[in-house]
Write a protein that holds these residues in place. Structure first.
Motif, PDB file in Angstrom:
ATOM      1  N   MET A  49      28.015  64.905  38.135  1.00 52.29           N
ATOM      2  CA  MET A  49      28.897  63.988  38.870  1.00 52.29           C
ATOM      3  C   MET A  49      28.322  63.659  40.240  1.00 52.29           C
ATOM      4  SD  MET A  49      32.817  65.004  37.762  1.00 52.29           S
ATOM      5  CE  MET A  49      32.799  66.666  38.456  1.00 52.29           C
ATOM      6  N   GLN A  50      27.688  64.633  40.869  1.00 58.92           N
ATOM      7  CA  GLN A  50      27.074  64.366  42.167  1.00 58.92           C
ATOM      8  C   GLN A  50      25.909  63.379  42.035  1.00 58.92           C
ATOM      9  OE1 GLN A  50      28.024  65.038  45.300  1.00 58.92           O
ATOM     10  NE2 GLN A  50      29.884  65.777  44.261  1.00 58.92           N
ATOM     11  N   GLY A  56      25.922  55.764  43.239  1.00 61.82           N
ATOM     12  CA  GLY A  56      26.920  54.770  43.632  1.00 61.82           C
ATOM     13  C   GLY A  56      27.907  54.413  42.542  1.00 61.82           C
ATOM     14  N   LEU A  57      27.882  55.127  41.414  1.00 63.21           N
ATOM     15  CA  LEU A  57      28.820  54.830  40.334  1.00 63.21           C
ATOM     16  C   LEU A  57      30.144  55.572  40.492  1.00 63.21           C
ATOM     17  CD1 LEU A  57      26.351  54.888  37.305  1.00 63.21           C
ATOM     18  CD2 LEU A  57      27.321  52.889  38.466  1.00 63.21           C
ATOM     19  N   PHE A  67      36.143  59.390  42.032  1.00 64.38           N
ATOM     20  CA  PHE A  67      36.724  58.242  41.350  1.00 64.38           C
ATOM     21  C   PHE A  67      35.616  57.292  40.892  1.00 64.38           C
ATOM     22  CE2 PHE A  67      39.869  59.927  44.177  1.00 64.38           C
ATOM     23  CZ  PHE A  67      41.097  59.753  43.555  1.00 64.38           C
ATOM     24  N   VAL A  68      35.841  56.620  39.764  1.00 63.18           N
ATOM     25  CA  VAL A  68      34.925  55.580  39.310  1.00 63.18           C
ATOM     26  C   VAL A  68      35.027  54.399  40.270  1.00 63.18           C
ATOM     27  CG1 VAL A  68      34.338  53.985  37.436  1.00 63.18           C
ATOM     28  CG2 VAL A  68      35.203  56.283  36.915  1.00 63.18           C
ATOM     29  N   GLU A 155      26.284  48.956  36.269  1.00 68.97           N
ATOM     30  CA  GLU A 155      27.150  48.121  37.098  1.00 68.97           C
ATOM     31  C   GLU A 155      27.279  46.714  36.527  1.00 68.97           C
ATOM     32  OE1 GLU A 155      26.971  49.751  41.592  1.00 68.97           O
ATOM     33  OE2 GLU A 155      25.112  48.812  40.904  1.00 68.97           O
ATOM     34  N   THR A 156      26.204  46.204  35.916  1.00 73.52           N
ATOM     35  CA  THR A 156      26.272  44.883  35.294  1.00 73.52           C
ATOM     36  C   THR A 156      27.254  44.888  34.135  1.00 73.52           C
ATOM     37  OG1 THR A 156      23.964  44.410  35.885  1.00 73.52           O
ATOM     38  CG2 THR A 156      24.948  43.058  34.162  1.00 73.52           C
TER      39      THR A 156
END
Length: 218
Positions: A49-50, A56-57, A67-68, A155-156
């Motif tokens: 998670m880190q 940046g996700l 959080f997402v 991200e896209t």
């Protein structure tokens, strides 16, 4: 043989969950639930998670947890600016190297898009589209570009569902990708960069201004 670490496996699974919206934008991550879901202890889960926080996700909120991320229009524009830079650099490296194997892979990726178009399968076309861009960066041979691109592609995928993005003229989509490969094959760096930037501009325009909710293309 190098074996992928548990944290790396979990990080990859989390990226996929975010990309496919199994973890929704704005969702809070539960260590207990995810630890049970993946069948792992909290140590590698926290490490994974880190990694996504650094990419940046995920975002960290003091005293609340992880959080997402949520993407607004400014974020989406920024994603495509970054993609143009990375994919333009990758395409330039391939154009200068003139390696036949890379061109064959790119042509094959374009052919896969054409095949999906012929079959009238929008989902397969979208997947082939993403595959093309992955091949483009991988063929550059730059591990750093590939690493940065990995996050941008997630991200896209989020962008394509954050807004109602669609492409009404898939034939033109396939042609844009073929034109990028033509420019790379010619060895013309300026033309290559121009074609990549034009494609990103068009993809962004279609994404932001589309009104239907059909599958989006990149």
């Amino acid at each position: 043989m190098h074996r992928e670490s548990t944290a790396s496996v979990i990080a990859r699974q989390l990226r996929t969950a975010i990309m496919e919206r199994a973890l929704q934008p704005g969702a809070q991550l539960s260590e207990t639930a995810l630890s049970a879901q993946f069948g792992v202890s909290r140590g590698p889960l926290r490490e994974a998670m880190q990694r996504l926080v650094q990419e940046g996700l995920l975002r960290s909120e003091p005293n609340r947890g992880l959080f997402v991320i949520e993407l607004d229009e400014a974020d989406i524009r920024d994603v495509y600016v970054a993609r143009a830079a990375i994919e333009g650099a990758a395409a330039t490296m391939i154009a200068r190297a003139r390696v036949p194997a890379a061109l064959r892979e790119l042509r094959a990726a374009c052919d896969a898009m054409s095949d999906s178009l012929q079959l009238g399968d929008p989902a397969a076309l979208s997947d082939a589209d993403f595959r093309f861009h992955d091949v483009l960066v991988q063929c550059s041979g730059s591990r750093r570009l590939a690493r940065m691109h990995q996050t941008l592609i997630v991200e896209t995928r989020m962008c394509l569902t954050a807004l109602e993005g669609t492409y009404q003229q898939p034939l033109e989509l396939v042609e844009e990708h073929n034109q990028i490969v033509d420019a790379i094959e010619s060895g013309d760096v300026k033309l290559t960069i121009k074609r990549v930037e034009q494609h990103m501009d068009e993809a962004l325009r279609r994404l932001i201004h589309a009104e239907d909710d059909d599958p989006g293309y990149v």
